[in-house]
Design a protein around this motif. Structure first.
Motif, PDB file in Angstrom:
ATOM      1  N   ASN A 233      27.920  51.801  75.646  1.00  0.00           N
ATOM      2  CA  ASN A 233      28.003  52.996  74.804  1.00  0.00           C
ATOM      3  C   ASN A 233      28.673  54.150  75.542  1.00  0.00           C
ATOM      4  OD1 ASN A 233      26.511  53.068  71.973  1.00  0.00           O
ATOM      5  ND2 ASN A 233      25.400  51.628  73.270  1.00  0.00           N
ATOM      6  N   HIS A 234      28.301  54.360  76.790  1.00  0.00           N
ATOM      7  CA  HIS A 234      28.869  55.478  77.540  1.00  0.00           C
ATOM      8  C   HIS A 234      30.290  55.186  78.002  1.00  0.00           C
ATOM      9  CE1 HIS A 234      24.642  56.732  77.514  1.00  0.00           C
ATOM     10  NE2 HIS A 234      25.115  57.950  77.692  1.00  0.00           N
ATOM     11  N   ALA A 235      30.627  53.929  78.207  1.00  0.00           N
ATOM     12  CA  ALA A 235      32.017  53.586  78.527  1.00  0.00           C
ATOM     13  C   ALA A 235      32.912  53.857  77.320  1.00  0.00           C
ATOM     14  CB  ALA A 235      32.124  52.130  78.953  1.00  0.00           C
ATOM     15  N   PHE A 236      32.450  53.428  76.131  1.00  0.00           N
ATOM     16  CA  PHE A 236      33.210  53.708  74.908  1.00  0.00           C
ATOM     17  C   PHE A 236      33.430  55.214  74.731  1.00  0.00           C
ATOM     18  CE2 PHE A 236      32.048  49.669  72.259  1.00  0.00           C
ATOM     19  CZ  PHE A 236      32.984  48.952  72.985  1.00  0.00           C
ATOM     20  N   SER A 237      32.348  55.982  74.891  1.00  0.00           N
ATOM     21  CA  SER A 237      32.422  57.423  74.652  1.00  0.00           C
ATOM     22  C   SER A 237      33.249  58.142  75.704  1.00  0.00           C
ATOM     23  CB  SER A 237      31.010  58.021  74.618  1.00  0.00           C
ATOM     24  OG  SER A 237      30.271  57.523  73.517  1.00  0.00           O
ATOM     25  N   THR A 238      33.196  57.667  76.941  1.00  0.00           N
ATOM     26  CA  THR A 238      33.927  58.329  78.019  1.00  0.00           C
ATOM     27  C   THR A 238      35.427  58.118  77.890  1.00  0.00           C
ATOM     28  OG1 THR A 238      32.065  58.027  79.533  1.00  0.00           O
ATOM     29  CG2 THR A 238      34.189  58.531  80.519  1.00  0.00           C
ATOM     30  N   LEU A 239      35.871  56.867  77.756  1.00  0.00           N
ATOM     31  CA  LEU A 239      37.305  56.597  77.678  1.00  0.00           C
ATOM     32  C   LEU A 239      37.918  57.190  76.425  1.00  0.00           C
ATOM     33  CD1 LEU A 239      39.201  55.150  79.670  1.00  0.00           C
ATOM     34  CD2 LEU A 239      36.787  54.798  80.141  1.00  0.00           C
ATOM     35  N   ALA A 240      37.107  57.354  75.380  1.00  0.00           N
ATOM     36  CA  ALA A 240      37.602  57.981  74.154  1.00  0.00           C
ATOM     37  C   ALA A 240      37.510  59.500  74.224  1.00  0.00           C
ATOM     38  CB  ALA A 240      36.801  57.477  72.954  1.00  0.00           C
ATOM     39  N   THR A 241      36.958  60.035  75.322  1.00  0.00           N
ATOM     40  CA  THR A 241      36.653  61.461  75.472  1.00  0.00           C
ATOM     41  C   THR A 241      35.918  61.978  74.236  1.00  0.00           C
ATOM     42  OG1 THR A 241      38.816  62.206  74.632  1.00  0.00           O
ATOM     43  CG2 THR A 241      38.603  61.890  77.016  1.00  0.00           C
ATOM     44  N   GLY A 242      34.884  61.225  73.837  1.00  0.00           N
ATOM     45  CA  GLY A 242      34.131  61.572  72.637  1.00  0.00           C
ATOM     46  C   GLY A 242      32.837  62.297  72.919  1.00  0.00           C
ATOM     47  N   GLY A 243      31.963  61.688  73.718  1.00  0.00           N
ATOM     48  CA  GLY A 243      30.735  62.378  74.096  1.00  0.00           C
ATOM     49  C   GLY A 243      29.462  61.942  73.417  1.00  0.00           C
ATOM     50  N   PHE A 244      29.537  60.989  72.469  1.00  0.00           N
ATOM     51  CA  PHE A 244      28.296  60.475  71.893  1.00  0.00           C
ATOM     52  C   PHE A 244      27.519  59.715  72.970  1.00  0.00           C
ATOM     53  CE2 PHE A 244      29.693  60.171  67.175  1.00  0.00           C
ATOM     54  CZ  PHE A 244      29.132  61.419  66.928  1.00  0.00           C
ATOM     55  N   SER A 245      26.218  59.968  73.041  1.00  0.00           N
ATOM     56  CA  SER A 245      25.338  59.240  73.949  1.00  0.00           C
ATOM     57  C   SER A 245      24.231  58.611  73.124  1.00  0.00           C
ATOM     58  CB  SER A 245      24.740  60.184  74.994  1.00  0.00           C
ATOM     59  OG  SER A 245      23.769  59.532  75.790  1.00  0.00           O
ATOM     60  N   ASN A 246      23.617  57.561  73.642  1.00  0.00           N
ATOM     61  CA  ASN A 246      22.486  56.954  72.944  1.00  0.00           C
ATOM     62  C   ASN A 246      21.152  57.510  73.440  1.00  0.00           C
ATOM     63  OD1 ASN A 246      23.303  55.472  75.340  1.00  0.00           O
ATOM     64  ND2 ASN A 246      21.683  54.009  74.864  1.00  0.00           N
ATOM     65  N   LEU A 247      21.213  58.627  74.181  1.00  0.00           N
ATOM     66  CA  LEU A 247      20.014  59.328  74.621  1.00  0.00           C
ATOM     67  C   LEU A 247      20.017  60.750  74.061  1.00  0.00           C
ATOM     68  CD1 LEU A 247      19.642  58.369  78.411  1.00  0.00           C
ATOM     69  CD2 LEU A 247      18.672  57.237  76.412  1.00  0.00           C
ATOM     70  N   ASN A 248      18.850  61.258  73.727  1.00  0.00           N
ATOM     71  CA  ASN A 248      18.751  62.635  73.230  1.00  0.00           C
ATOM     72  C   ASN A 248      19.247  63.640  74.258  1.00  0.00           C
ATOM     73  OD1 ASN A 248      17.567  61.906  70.735  1.00  0.00           O
ATOM     74  ND2 ASN A 248      15.538  61.783  71.683  1.00  0.00           N
ATOM     75  N   ASP A 249      19.001  63.363  75.549  1.00  0.00           N
ATOM     76  CA  ASP A 249      19.394  64.284  76.625  1.00  0.00           C
ATOM     77  C   ASP A 249      20.784  64.012  77.157  1.00  0.00           C
ATOM     78  OD1 ASP A 249      16.948  65.606  76.491  1.00  0.00           O
ATOM     79  OD2 ASP A 249      16.000  64.245  77.925  1.00  0.00           O
ATOM     80  N   SER A 250      21.558  63.190  76.465  1.00  0.00           N
ATOM     81  CA  SER A 250      22.908  62.834  76.891  1.00  0.00           C
ATOM     82  C   SER A 250      22.856  62.236  78.301  1.00  0.00           C
ATOM     83  CB  SER A 250      23.826  64.058  76.820  1.00  0.00           C
ATOM     84  OG  SER A 250      25.173  63.706  77.035  1.00  0.00           O
ATOM     85  N   VAL A 251      23.882  62.465  79.106  1.00  0.00           N
ATOM     86  CA  VAL A 251      23.961  61.866  80.440  1.00  0.00           C
ATOM     87  C   VAL A 251      22.856  62.393  81.350  1.00  0.00           C
ATOM     88  CG1 VAL A 251      25.461  61.533  82.459  1.00  0.00           C
ATOM     89  CG2 VAL A 251      26.449  61.548  80.167  1.00  0.00           C
TER      90      VAL A 251
END
Length: 504
Positions: A233-251
């Motif tokens: 999930n974080h690899a998808f969001s990072t390379l896309a420069t999107g920022g969605f995380s699957n945690l409420n507190d993000s990274v």
């Protein structure tokens, strides 16, 4: 020549059949991608698998029917390309929203479209965890099924490089050329054509994109704080420069320096033109290192890392290590328009907060997955300002603007200046609408620039620990349209609303 003129007269100004056929192919592809989150739902034993399969089946049937009924037979022209790009992102968001509603995760279709557009445009703003304007409690991020969280991140990843660019590799099967779509997706930017055939270019760009995603996934998965699902999930969001995380507190929820550093590195890489990545991996290190935009991007990032980290250390009284860790992460996250968070920058002292606010008006390199104004435009504007000062001292001198050895033509400079004017006008209109809806100055400005710049978290009521759930439904449609306009470089969307677009 006479035959050519007669051929063009026989075609309408905009070939709706051609547009419908290509959009049908895109809808079919998006439907096929819904099978992946359905598999995730089956792995985790979640009931939402049926929502994905229903949406997938409907999209694939509708898409296939449109494609075969209006199979493209003619050459694609620029007007049709602009229309396809705009409609692809809008329709893609409408389709991408359906699983959220069918699964029962979201009651409001507007909220679902907002979340889907935020994903596909790589904005990263969310309505999860908040209460809507009519009192509906949306689920928190961690209360959502894993399959729905995966779908959000997958939308990021697909939107990062662009559904249109992926489709370029398939256009030979349609019997038409693809250069018009490539130009429409990156209008006003300095996209590089790596090979004579645009389909090969798209394939090479996606090869680099997938390779970097895989590398980050493995590096994140290697850390004990992340399982494979967190990592993908974080690899998808990072390379896309999107920022969605699957945690409420993000990274910040992982509380790991290692994770922070890995994500910083790959956010920075994602902000670089992917054509330059290909040249680097092909052994052309010299071209990569000499690229003026990459140098400018690196210098700006380093200066703000020093400024923000120094402010956190000297003014906000953080330890040097924490100041460097949180300052560098937030700077890279905002400059690349990713929007991940490891600290609540809204609580920082005014000096460090203002430095970060400036970065909301920057963006990554042209040809990257980042949004915003883009570094090449900022660099050329800076050079133009410098030339004006020199012209005052030497009024008779001919002073061309150069980027490396290339002279920037006056027509390109006018286009860039026009882009700036339109960009800030749209930002002002967005902020004005949000203030009309009752939001304070910083909240209205923050929501507008965070949406238009595809950044995600903003300021005031929309800070890094808040969400957009409470925005009235009209406001949500305004913001999601800003996301689309910003992701497609303004003119690609706005041009279809001009009378000249529809005239001969």
């Amino acid at each position: 020549m006479i035959e050519f003129l007669e051929y063009n007269k026989s075609r309408p100004r905009i070939d709706i059949r051609l547009v419908s056929g290509i959009l049908g192919g895109l809808i079919f592809f998006l439907g096929a991608s819904l099978i992946l989150p359905a598999i995730i739902a089956l792995i985790y034993g979640e009931p939402s698998w049926s929502a994905f399969l229903i949406t997938a089946a409907g999209s694939m049937i509708l898409g296939a029917a449109c494609f075969w009924a209006f199979r493209p037979q003619e050459e694609l022209r620029m007007r049709e390309a602009f229309l396809i790009v705009t409609l692809a992102w809008f329709i893609g968001s409408l389709v991408g929203a359906v699983p959220f509603v069918i699964s029962g995760a979201l009651e409001s279709y507007t909220d679902a479209v907002f979340e889907a557009m935020s994903g596909l445009s790589t904005t990263g703003a969310t309505i999860l965890g908040g209460v809507t304007s009519d009192g509906i409690q949306n689920p928190a991020i961690e209360d959502l099924d894993n399959s729905l969280l995966f779908w959000r991140s997958l939308l990021h990843w697909l939107g990062g490089m662009g559904i249109i660019v992926l489709t370029l590799a398939l256009l030979p099967l349609l019997g038409i050329g693809g250069m018009e779509l490539y130009q429409a997706e990156y209008s006003g930017s300095t996209s590089d054509k790596l090979t004579p055939r645009i389909q090969e270019t798209a394939f090479l760009l996606w090869t680099v994109y997938i390779g970097l995603t895989g590398a980050q996934f493995l590096m994140l998965w290697a850390h004990p704080s992340m399982d494979w699902f967190d990592a993908i999930n974080h690899a998808f969001s990072t390379l896309a420069t999107g920022g969605f995380s699957n945690l409420n507190d993000s990274v910040a929820g992982f509380d790991s320096v290692y994770v922070d550093v890995v994500i910083i590195v790959f956010m920075f890489l994602a902000g670089i033109n992917f054509a330059m990545h290909f040249k680097l991996f092909s052994g052309d290190v010299n071209s990569f290192l000499k690229n003026r935009e990459i140098r400018f991007y690196t210098v700006i990032t380093l200066l703000f890392v020093i400024g923000v980290s120094g402010g956190l250390w000297l003014i906000d009284d953080q330890s040097f290590g924490d100041a460097l860790r949180y300052g560098s992460f937030q700077v890279v996250s905002i400059v690349t328009t990713t929007g991940f968070g490891t600290d609540d920058y809204a609580l920082w002292m005014p000096f460090t907060s203002f430095l970060l606010f400036i970065l909301f008006f920057t963006g990554g390199c042209a040809g990257s997955t980042g949004g915003g104004i883009k570094m090449i435009r900022l660099m050329i504007i800076a050079k133009n300002i410098g030339r004006e000062f020199k012209q005052i001292i030497h009024p008779q001198a001919v002073l061309p603007i150069r980027v490396g050895q290339r002279v920037i033509e006056s027509s390109i400079l006018k286009t860039i200046l026009g882009f700036f004017m339109v960009y800030f006008l749209i930002f002002a209109v967005g902020a004005l609408i949000m203030s009309f809806l009752g939001y304070d100055f910083m909240s209205a400005m923050g929501a507008s620039i965070a949406s238009l710049g595809n950044i995600g978290p903003a300021w005031g009521d929309f800070g890094p620990t808040d969400n957009f759930a409470g925005v009235p439904y009209f406001g949500k449609w305004v913001l999601l349209i800003l996301m689309m306009i910003g992701r497609l470089e303004l003119f690609t969307v706005l041009v279809i609303f001009t009378p000249w677009f529809w005239k001969n």
